[in-house]
Design an enzyme around this catalytic site. Structure first.
Site, PDB file in Angstrom:
ATOM      1  N   SER A  61      78.619 -51.164  40.243  1.00 23.30           N
ATOM      2  CA  SER A  61      77.499 -50.465  40.874  1.00 23.30           C
ATOM      3  C   SER A  61      77.692 -48.957  40.734  1.00 23.30           C
ATOM      4  O   SER A  61      78.792 -48.490  40.467  1.00 23.30           O
ATOM      5  CB  SER A  61      77.458 -50.827  42.361  1.00 23.30           C
ATOM      6  OG  SER A  61      77.537 -52.222  42.509  1.00 23.30           O
ATOM      7  N   SER A  63      76.147 -44.922  39.469  1.00 24.02           N
ATOM      8  CA  SER A  63      75.346 -44.252  38.438  1.00 24.02           C
ATOM      9  C   SER A  63      75.928 -44.448  37.040  1.00 24.02           C
ATOM     10  O   SER A  63      75.177 -44.506  36.062  1.00 24.02           O
ATOM     11  CB  SER A  63      75.238 -42.749  38.746  1.00 24.02           C
ATOM     12  OG  SER A  63      76.526 -42.180  38.885  1.00 24.02           O
ATOM     13  N   THR A  64      77.252 -44.577  36.923  1.00 25.05           N
ATOM     14  CA  THR A  64      77.865 -44.718  35.595  1.00 25.05           C
ATOM     15  C   THR A  64      77.542 -46.083  34.985  1.00 25.05           C
ATOM     16  O   THR A  64      77.354 -46.211  33.774  1.00 25.05           O
ATOM     17  CB  THR A  64      79.393 -44.524  35.705  1.00 25.05           C
ATOM     18  OG1 THR A  64      79.639 -43.386  36.540  1.00 25.05           O
ATOM     19  CG2 THR A  64      80.024 -44.293  34.342  1.00 25.05           C
ATOM     20  N   GLY A 118      82.336 -48.423  38.006  1.00 27.35           N
ATOM     21  CA  GLY A 118      82.606 -47.000  38.196  1.00 27.35           C
ATOM     22  C   GLY A 118      83.676 -46.786  39.253  1.00 27.35           C
ATOM     23  O   GLY A 118      84.224 -47.746  39.808  1.00 27.35           O
ATOM     24  N   GLU A 139      82.153 -55.658  44.875  1.00 24.60           N
ATOM     25  CA  GLU A 139      82.862 -55.130  43.690  1.00 24.60           C
ATOM     26  C   GLU A 139      84.290 -55.657  43.652  1.00 24.60           C
ATOM     27  O   GLU A 139      84.799 -56.051  42.604  1.00 24.60           O
ATOM     28  CB  GLU A 139      82.890 -53.604  43.733  1.00 24.60           C
ATOM     29  CG  GLU A 139      81.543 -52.960  43.457  1.00 24.60           C
ATOM     30  CD  GLU A 139      81.601 -51.453  43.477  1.00 24.60           C
ATOM     31  OE1 GLU A 139      82.577 -50.880  44.005  1.00 24.60           O
ATOM     32  OE2 GLU A 139      80.661 -50.826  42.971  1.00 24.60           O
TER      33      GLU A 139
HETATM   34  O1  LIG Z   1      79.729 -47.939  46.008  1.00 26.97           O
HETATM   35  C1  LIG Z   1      79.690 -47.562  44.873  1.00 26.97           C
HETATM   36  C2  LIG Z   1      80.626 -47.957  43.820  1.00 26.97           C
HETATM   37  O2  LIG Z   1      81.930 -48.178  44.240  1.00 26.97           O
HETATM   38  C3  LIG Z   1      80.573 -47.032  42.610  1.00 26.97           C
HETATM   39  O3  LIG Z   1      81.126 -47.740  41.544  1.00 26.97           O
HETATM   40  C4  LIG Z   1      81.327 -45.718  42.788  1.00 26.97           C
HETATM   41  O4  LIG Z   1      80.851 -45.045  43.930  1.00 26.97           O
HETATM   42  C5  LIG Z   1      81.166 -44.813  41.563  1.00 26.97           C
HETATM   43  O5  LIG Z   1      79.829 -44.513  41.390  1.00 26.97           O
HETATM   44  P1  LIG Z   1      79.289 -43.522  40.275  1.00 26.97           P
HETATM   45  O6  LIG Z   1      79.370 -44.231  38.988  1.00 26.97           O
HETATM   46  O7  LIG Z   1      77.888 -43.216  40.693  1.00 26.97           O
HETATM   47  O8  LIG Z   1      80.161 -42.296  40.317  1.00 26.97           O
END
Ligand SMILES: O=C[C@H](O)[C@H](O)[C@H](O)COP(=O)(O)O
Length: 265
Positions: A61, A63-64, A118, A139
């Site tokens: 989950s 943005s990445t 991510g 996750e």
């Molecule tokens: O709850 C969110 C998840 O653990 C995401 O994988 C983590 O916050 C990284 O997110 P992003 O890719 O947006 O930096």
């Protein structure tokens, strides 16, 4: 409204100029900014290296992972791959469906070839903070079912020691009725400051995909035995899961500012 305020603040006369200004502020122009590019190259690398035909893949989950899904959809279409995707959140589920990928679940596919996700911060020993977007429980379950767990991140997520880069604290998912005792227990045992995460587009606390609350623990910087601390917090009644992923990942890819990819380990 925000746009109008910005336009007024800058003393410019058209909304179009306001749009340009807003995009410049966010470092997002018609081209992808360096941060987004860094996420994208890390995501593409993981999908290209780890996704094979006839595989079951955990989809993280944040943005990445959006970049990873785009690359996965591209490969599935072009190479006619058979891939089942196991989501780690409602967001991941929507991404899978919206990109016409095959949605699965752990009941039908309890053993995954790989999970890609991510991270909010990864330290030199592969201790990881996740859950900045509130999705840590599913996750961790999905990652624990995967033969390989691969992290994709931009250059801001890499640090020597947890807390150097990520300043929002360690997310901890808790049963709502227990959030205050858990706050006190963590502060009394380890110090720091534990805050309940409040929603932005809703009154009251953030409610996770599993109907729980999230606490964010701003921990003292001298803590380092994360394995022990994680196990102790998990034993507190009412704690559902922590955002500490201790030595679970086999590999982390960080997209760097110069377009290269740093691998760890
Ligand atoms: O709850 C969110 C998840 O653990 C995401 O994988 C983590 O916050 C990284 O997110 P992003 O890719 O947006 O930096």
């Amino acid at each position: 409204m925000i746009l109008k305020t910005l336009v007024r603040a800058k003393g410019v006369s058209s909304a179009f100029t306001g749009v340009e200004f807003l995009f410049n502020c966010m470092n997002v122009s018609d081209k992808m900014g360096p941060l987004e590019t860094a996420k994208k190259i890390a995501a593409y690398k993981a999908i290209d290296e780890y996704v094979k035909d006839n595989s079951v893949i955990g989809i993280g989950s944040g943005s990445t992972i959006i970049h990873a899904i785009h690359r996965l959809a591209e490969r599935v279409k072009e190479e006619k791959l058979q891939v089942v995707c196991i989501p780690t959140s409602y967001q991941a589920r929507q991404l899978i469906l919206n990109n016409h990928l095959t949605l699965g679940d752990l009941e039908s596919f309890p053993k995954l070839d790989c999970a890609i996700d991510g991270a909010d911060e990864v330290d030199a020993e592969m201790n990881i903070i996740k859950g900045g977007g509130g999705c840590l429980l599913q996750e961790k379950i999905v990652a624990s079912c995967a033969k390989e767990f691969i992290i994709i991140a931009d250059y801001t997520k890499h640090s020597e020691k947890l807390g150097q880069q990520y300043k929002q604290g360690i997310p901890i998912e808790v049963v709502p009725m227990a959030y205050v005792p858990i706050q006190h227990r963590i502060e009394d045992n380890y110090g720091g400051d534990v805050k309940i995460r409040m929603a932005v587009a809703k009154a009251g606390p953030v409610i996770t995909d599993n109907g729980n609350f999230i606490l964010d623990w701003h921990f003292p910087q001298d803590l380092s035995d994360w394995n022990k601390i994680n196990e102790e917090i998990l034993l507190m009644p009412g704690v559902v899961e922590t955002g500490l992923f201790i030595k679970m990942a086999n590999k982390a890819y960080f997209g760097m500012t110069d377009g290269s990819i740093k691998e760890q380990p």
